[in-house]
Design a protein around this motif. Structure first.
Motif, short mmCIF file in Angstrom:
data_model
loop_
_atom_site.label_atom_id
_atom_site.label_comp_id
_atom_site.label_asym_id
_atom_site.label_seq_id
_atom_site.Cartn_x
_atom_site.Cartn_y
_atom_site.Cartn_z
N GLY A 42 -6.94 -5.20 11.66
CA GLY A 42 -7.31 -4.69 11.15
C GLY A 42 -6.86 -5.43 9.87
N ARG A 43 -7.73 -4.82 8.54
CA ARG A 43 -7.18 -5.54 7.34
C ARG A 43 -6.38 -4.45 7.18
N PHE A 44 -5.40 -5.07 6.51
CA PHE A 44 -4.19 -4.50 5.94
C PHE A 44 -3.95 -4.64 4.54
N VAL A 84 4.12 -2.76 -6.03
CA VAL A 84 2.42 -3.35 -6.41
C VAL A 84 1.43 -3.71 -5.45
N LYS A 85 0.44 -3.81 -5.76
CA LYS A 85 -0.27 -4.50 -4.80
C LYS A 85 -0.13 -6.16 -4.60
N LEU A 86 -0.59 -6.46 -3.87
CA LEU A 86 0.14 -8.34 -3.74
C LEU A 86 -1.35 -9.10 -2.79
N GLY A 87 -2.02 -7.85 -1.86
CA GLY A 87 -3.54 -8.24 -2.00
C GLY A 87 -3.95 -8.36 -0.42
N GLU A 88 -4.62 -8.45 0.46
CA GLU A 88 -5.00 -7.77 1.40
C GLU A 88 -4.78 -8.94 3.23
N VAL A 89 -4.98 -8.46 3.82
CA VAL A 89 -5.30 -9.72 5.03
C VAL A 89 -5.20 -8.85 6.51
N ARG A 90 -6.16 -9.35 7.50
CA ARG A 90 -6.35 -9.37 8.11
C ARG A 90 -5.97 -9.67 9.82
N LEU A 91 -5.24 -9.05 10.65
CA LEU A 91 -4.49 -8.92 11.72
C LEU A 91 -4.75 -8.30 13.05
#
Length: 121
Positions: A42-44, A84-91
């Motif tokens: 999913g997205r994380f 801190v938020k670094l972004g999103e990835v889909r795994l």
């Protein structure tokens, strides 16, 4: 931090406030990684808990073929940690490796307590 594979000559696990973190990370050639297994894809959202007295420090987070360029701002000291938020990835489901590598020329020393991948969907 205690579960990280540390690559390089200076970064090492230490304790601040009774909790482990990766400190002494003053060499921009040092980097860290973790192998992990996901039971569901999913997205994380990727977050990091860091501390630094530097005005800013830039690094790359890589998970598989995905890269995020992250910049953290001054937290006040090496003992003052902020998430801190670094972004999103889909795994996809399965085994992955996440690495954090300094961006040369834009890296300043940080202490890294944790990296978390939180499901978005």
């Amino acid at each position: 931090a205690a579960l990280a594979d540390i690559h390089g000559s200076q970064a090492q696990v230490e304790e601040k406030g009774g909790r482990p973190n990766i400190g002494f990370w003053t060499n921009a050639q040092d980097w860290v990684s973790w192998r992990f297994k996901l039971g569901r894809g999913g997205r994380f959202e990727v977050t990091a808990t860091v501390a630094t007295p530097a005005q800013s420090s830039k690094f790359e987070v890589a998970v598989g073929a995905q890269n995020l360029t992250a910049q953290v701002e001054k937290t006040g000291s090496y003992e003052t940690f902020k998430t801190v938020k670094l972004g999103e990835v889909r795994l996809e489901q399965g085994t992955h490796e996440l690495s954090i590598k300094p961006v040369r020329g834009q890296w300043q020393a940080i202490n890294l307590r944790a990296v978390v991948l939180k499901p978005v969907d």
